[in-house]
Design a protein around this motif. Structure first.
Motif, short mmCIF file in Angstrom:
data_model
loop_
_atom_site.label_atom_id
_atom_site.label_comp_id
_atom_site.label_asym_id
_atom_site.label_seq_id
_atom_site.Cartn_x
_atom_site.Cartn_y
_atom_site.Cartn_z
N UNK A 37 24.02 17.11 28.97
CA UNK A 37 25.17 17.97 28.68
C UNK A 37 24.82 19.40 29.06
N UNK A 38 25.77 20.09 29.68
CA UNK A 38 25.60 21.52 29.97
C UNK A 38 26.78 22.28 29.37
N UNK A 39 26.46 23.35 28.67
CA UNK A 39 27.47 24.27 28.13
C UNK A 39 27.34 25.59 28.89
N UNK A 40 28.45 26.04 29.46
CA UNK A 40 28.46 27.27 30.25
C UNK A 40 29.52 28.21 29.67
N UNK A 41 29.06 29.27 29.01
CA UNK A 41 29.98 30.21 28.33
C UNK A 41 29.62 31.64 28.70
N UNK A 42 29.92 32.03 29.96
CA UNK A 42 29.50 33.36 30.42
C UNK A 42 30.34 34.47 29.81
N UNK A 43 29.85 35.71 29.87
CA UNK A 43 30.64 36.84 29.41
C UNK A 43 31.83 37.06 30.34
N UNK A 44 32.72 37.97 29.93
CA UNK A 44 33.91 38.27 30.73
C UNK A 44 33.50 38.75 32.12
N UNK A 45 34.04 38.08 33.16
CA UNK A 45 33.70 38.44 34.53
C UNK A 45 34.79 39.29 35.19
N UNK A 46 36.02 39.25 34.67
CA UNK A 46 37.11 40.05 35.22
C UNK A 46 37.64 40.99 34.15
N UNK A 47 37.40 42.29 34.31
CA UNK A 47 37.85 43.26 33.32
C UNK A 47 39.19 43.90 33.69
N UNK A 48 39.64 43.65 34.92
CA UNK A 48 40.94 44.13 35.36
C UNK A 48 41.42 43.23 36.50
N UNK A 49 42.65 43.47 36.93
CA UNK A 49 43.23 42.63 37.99
C UNK A 49 42.47 42.78 39.30
N UNK A 50 41.92 43.96 39.54
CA UNK A 50 41.18 44.19 40.77
C UNK A 50 39.90 43.34 40.84
N UNK A 51 39.43 42.87 39.67
CA UNK A 51 38.19 42.10 39.63
C UNK A 51 38.38 40.60 39.66
N UNK A 52 39.62 40.12 39.85
CA UNK A 52 39.89 38.68 39.76
C UNK A 52 39.15 37.89 40.84
N UNK A 53 39.24 38.33 42.10
CA UNK A 53 38.63 37.57 43.19
C UNK A 53 37.11 37.46 43.01
N UNK A 54 36.48 38.59 42.68
CA UNK A 54 35.02 38.57 42.48
C UNK A 54 34.66 37.67 41.29
N UNK A 55 35.47 37.71 40.25
CA UNK A 55 35.21 36.88 39.07
C UNK A 55 35.31 35.40 39.43
N UNK A 56 36.31 35.02 40.19
CA UNK A 56 36.47 33.61 40.58
C UNK A 56 35.30 33.13 41.43
N UNK A 57 34.80 34.02 42.28
CA UNK A 57 33.60 33.64 43.06
C UNK A 57 32.41 33.43 42.14
N UNK A 58 32.28 34.30 41.12
CA UNK A 58 31.19 34.14 40.16
C UNK A 58 31.31 32.85 39.36
N UNK A 59 32.51 32.57 38.87
CA UNK A 59 32.72 31.31 38.13
C UNK A 59 32.43 30.10 39.01
N UNK A 60 32.85 30.18 40.26
CA UNK A 60 32.61 29.07 41.19
C UNK A 60 31.11 28.80 41.34
N UNK A 61 30.34 29.85 41.57
CA UNK A 61 28.89 29.66 41.76
C UNK A 61 28.24 29.08 40.50
N UNK A 62 28.58 29.64 39.35
CA UNK A 62 28.00 29.15 38.10
C UNK A 62 28.35 27.68 37.86
N UNK A 63 29.61 27.34 38.03
CA UNK A 63 30.06 25.98 37.74
C UNK A 63 29.51 24.98 38.75
N UNK A 64 29.44 25.36 40.02
CA UNK A 64 28.91 24.44 41.03
C UNK A 64 27.45 24.11 40.74
N UNK A 65 26.65 25.12 40.43
CA UNK A 65 25.25 24.86 40.11
C UNK A 65 25.12 24.05 38.83
#
Length: 404
Positions: free
Chosen positions: A304-332
């Motif tokens: 079992x893996x639990x992945x509960x990262x801190x907030x990655x998108x603090x505004x709308x401008x940060x959405x794309x970068x946050x999704x890339x971060x979530x993708x990398x974390x979840x894929x690994x």
């Protein structure tokens, strides 16, 4: 700084064709939606928000420094922002928690006021036993803090009230607040609470948020139902919430807990000792991305893996970068889970919608060559309600999945 009455003649007039969200009771009026300001309101003043044709929309509090120029509270023109208004809002929020938690003991913890969801945009109050942790994220509302604190004392009768401020909020709002005691006695460090039979020591003065992530209360307990005799990886573990539930309530064989904060890991180890499971908890001080990469390079796997990262998108401008971060974390993370194992993946970024998160998870599973069964899509505990008029309050996404 003086606070003018709700009867002020100041008006904030919305641009043509920009009023619908506010008629629909969204509480945030950004600078870009404003056509003009009539009168000379000071920060913290009550203002009437009107459509371009002069139609009344709502009463709000004004702050020219903030991107949210007006926070709205009352859509009834006769129900102005008096002291009795603020007292009633505090009372309503606290009474709802008494329904959820009819017997709150000295080691119980809960959210008592959740900002927009309780009609008090800019105010969060968490209760840890006899102490209240207050977060003010609005200068305008902070100017009314004395009546709010008085209402909290009346309704909850705490031993002390402590102020916590979020990173960056002082500059964003023009707030001149310093963390510390607002009233009564200072909280002990740590404060001890109990949740689902697990005991925690919490540093409410220095820990993240107000010391603990109360919103994940029920999600922590739920994953414990799937881990008996299993090997668990808890990434971004903070002070051990998910991992300790797996050990204490779930009977996991062992938990590896990863966090970048040594202070958090020290508290996690203390909490494990407090619950008699220290021999089954291993802690790793490392960045989440690096730790997942290293486990992957070593071909290490978990049930079992639990992945509960801190907030990655603090505004709308940060959405794309946050999704890339979530993708990398979840894929690994997905690549580390044994077939038939379980995956809990979370996002506390309000700007990331459920649809965005689900699409990201689909792409992560595809590129990790894993098939996912989503067993449950969960949110925060009930003391963190969402406002249907402000979907940003529906921020927490917690997916419980089976990995094939």
């Amino acid at each position: 700084m003086p606070v003018h009455s709700a009867g002020s003649t100041a008006r904030v007039v919305i641009k043509p064709r920009k009023a619908l969200p506010f008629f629909s009771r969204h509480p945030w009026v950004f600078q870009g939606a404003i056509d003009r300001i009539e009168g000379n309101p000071a920060p913290g003043d009550a203002v009437a928000l009107t459509a371009h044709d002069g139609q009344f929309i709502a009463w709000g509090l004004f702050n020219p420094i903030s991107k949210i120029a007006v926070r709205l509270y009352s859509w009834d023109e006769a129900y102005t922002l008096t002291e009795s208004f603020w007292r009633q809002r505090v009372t309503d929020a606290v009474e709802m928690r008494k329904v959820l938690f009819p017997q709150q003991g000295p080691q119980d913890a809960s959210r008592q006021i959740y900002s927009e969801a309780d009609g008090l945009s800019g105010l969060t109050v968490d209760r840890y036993g006899g102490w209240l942790m207050v977060q003010l994220t609005s200068l305008a509302l902070a100017n009314h803090k004395e009546v709010i604190l008085d209402s909290l004392r009346e309704t909850l009768q705490p031993e002390g009230i402590w102020l916590r401020t979020e990173k960056g909020i002082r500059a964003a709002e023009g707030l001149e607040l310093t963390d510390g005691l607002l009233w009564g006695q200072s909280p002990p460090r740590p404060i001890f609470i109990a949740e689902h039979g697990v005991r925690y020591g919490i540093d409410v003065a220095e820990g993240q948020k107000t010391g603990f992530f109360l919103d994940q209360r029920d999600n922590r307990r739920r994953i414990a139902d799937f881990v008996r005799d299993k090997r668990v990886l808890d990434v971004c573990c903070y002070t051990g919430g998910f991992g300790l539930n797996c050990l204490v309530n779930g009977g996991a064989a062992e938990v590896t807990a990863v966090d970048a904060s040594e202070a958090a890991l020290t508290q996690a180890r203390s909490n494990a000792e407090l619950n008699g499971v220290a021999d089954r908890l291993k802690t790793v001080k490392q960045d989440a991305f690096k730790s997942l990469e290293e486990f992957h390079s070593k071909q290490e796997t978990f049930d079992t893996v639990v992945l509960d990262p801190p907030k990655l998108a603090r505004n709308r401008q940060g959405i794309d970068a946050a999704l890339r971060g979530y993708y990398s974390l979840n894929r690994f993370a997905l690549g580390l889970i044994n077939p038939g194992g379980f995956f809990v993946t979370c996002s506390c970024s309000g700007h990331i919608s459920h649809e965005m998160f689900a699409d990201m998870l689909s792409q992560s599973a595809l590129h990790a060559d894993r098939r996912l069964q989503v067993l449950e899509v969960r949110g925060p505990a009930a003391d963190h309600p969402a406002s249907i008029h402000c979907l940003e309050t529906n921020y927490l996404k917690c997916y419980l999945c089976r990995v094939l």
